[in-house]
Design an enzyme around this catalytic site. Structure first.
Site, mmCIF file in Angstrom:
data_model
loop_
_atom_site.group_PDB
_atom_site.id
_atom_site.type_symbol
_atom_site.label_atom_id
_atom_site.label_comp_id
_atom_site.label_asym_id
_atom_site.label_seq_id
_atom_site.Cartn_x
_atom_site.Cartn_y
_atom_site.Cartn_z
ATOM 1 N N CYS A 74 -6.962 -5.948 -5.400
ATOM 2 C CA CYS A 74 -6.647 -4.682 -4.735
ATOM 3 C C CYS A 74 -6.335 -5.007 -3.276
ATOM 4 C CB CYS A 74 -7.867 -3.769 -4.827
ATOM 5 S SG CYS A 74 -7.710 -2.235 -3.902
ATOM 6 N N CYS A 99 0.695 -3.243 -3.395
ATOM 7 C CA CYS A 99 -0.439 -2.561 -4.028
ATOM 8 C C CYS A 99 -0.395 -2.971 -5.492
ATOM 9 C CB CYS A 99 -0.289 -1.048 -3.898
ATOM 10 S SG CYS A 99 -1.450 -0.109 -4.935
HETATM 11 N N1 DGL Z 1 -4.560 -1.104 -6.329
HETATM 12 C C1 DGL Z 1 -4.922 -0.906 -4.997
HETATM 13 C C2 DGL Z 1 -4.194 -1.732 -3.992
HETATM 14 O O1 DGL Z 1 -3.765 -2.817 -4.345
HETATM 15 C C3 DGL Z 1 -5.509 0.384 -4.533
HETATM 16 C C4 DGL Z 1 -4.735 1.614 -4.699
HETATM 17 C C5 DGL Z 1 -5.567 2.818 -4.329
HETATM 18 O O2 DGL Z 1 -6.647 2.961 -4.885
HETATM 19 O O3 DGL Z 1 -5.121 3.583 -3.471
HETATM 20 O O4 DGL Z 1 -4.060 -1.380 -2.862
#
Ligand code: DGL
Length: 253
Positions: A71, A181
């Site tokens: 993440c 993301c």
């Molecule tokens: N998948 C996440 C990232 O890489 C988080 C997205 C979220 O929860 O806003 O930033």
């Protein structure tokens, strides 16, 4: 015996996990989706750090010897704190600005990420290193995480949402777009379709997940963490309703 903990705010980290499984298919993994607290994108760093402490404590209790923050937002908000508080190695996401900057022919690269990632010092430092060489255009992928969490990866609604954030980057001349993301690679088909419809079929989207998977291999070796567990396996955990179709598709291969 190596147990590796992988976390994301939801199903997005599965885009990283699938790359990890390509290079390390025989380990033991726990994948934790913090979907009761998703999205992380607009949360404060303090909130995300607290979530990450809870998740890390759970992984440690289960015997994890390394952890992957699959993440970007969690990496931006919490990886330095975790490294200062815990002794296991943490691998986080890197915004793939470098490969985008090396590959661009127009001299303009686009970055799609959450607000938290775009404000984080890690991203700002990386961006600063390339600011003399390329122009960087950024957009938050508004609504992208919600689309992916609910399994709406294609169709008119997904296209409309994706177009809104993508088009300004394409119109600014970006020929390389960083997916900053981990949820966004699940929208790749829709991103490519919209780009082609708008007359930008040659744009390339860059996902840092394969590089992060390779980094994990290196980190495990550096720390002498045994590779190829004698009891390989995967466990999925979620803080909210684990109803997402992507989990099912992932499990079914
Ligand atoms: N998948 C996440 C990232 O890489 C988080 C997205 C979220 O929860 O806003 O930033």
């Amino acid at each position: 015996m190596a147990l590796i903990g992988i976390m994301d705010s939801g199903v997005g980290g599965l885009s990283v996990f699938r790359e990890i499984l390509r290079v390390l298919p025989k380990e033991r993994y726990i994948y934790f989706a913090d979907n009761a607290h998703c999205p992380y994108g607009e949360k404060t760093p303090g909130y995300i750090q607290d979530r990450l402490r809870s998740i890390t404590n759970h992984f440690l209790w289960r015997g994890a010897s390394a952890m992957v923050l699959a993440c970007n937002t969690a990496t931006a908000a919490a990886i330095e704190t975790l490294r200062s508080e815990y002794s296991i190695p943490f691998v986080g996401m890197e915004p793939a600005v470098k490969p985008a900057a090396l590959g661009t022919e127009t001299g303009v690269i686009g970055v799609l990420a959450t607000a938290g990632t775009l404000k984080g010092s890690k991203y700002l430092n990386t961006k600063g290193r390339f600011a003399d060489d390329v122009r960087i255009e950024e957009r938050v992928g508004e609504g992208f995480v919600e689309l992916v969490e609910s399994g709406r990866l294609c169709g008119p609604e997904a296209e409309k949402t994706v177009r809104k954030s993508l088009l300004p980057l394409l119109e600014a001349g970006a020929d390389r777009i960083v997916l900053g993301c981990t949820h966004y690679p699940f929208l790749l088909g829709t991103l490519q379709k919209v780009a082609a419809e708008e007359g930008y079929a040659s744009v390339r989207f860059i996902d840092p997940a394969p590089a992060v998977a390779r980094r994990l291999v290196g980190v495990l070796k550096e720390h002498g963490i045994a590779l190829a567990d004698d009891r390989p396996g995967i466990e999925f955990l979620a803080s909210g309703q684990p109803e997402d179709k992507l989990f099912q598709q992932f499990i079914e291969g």
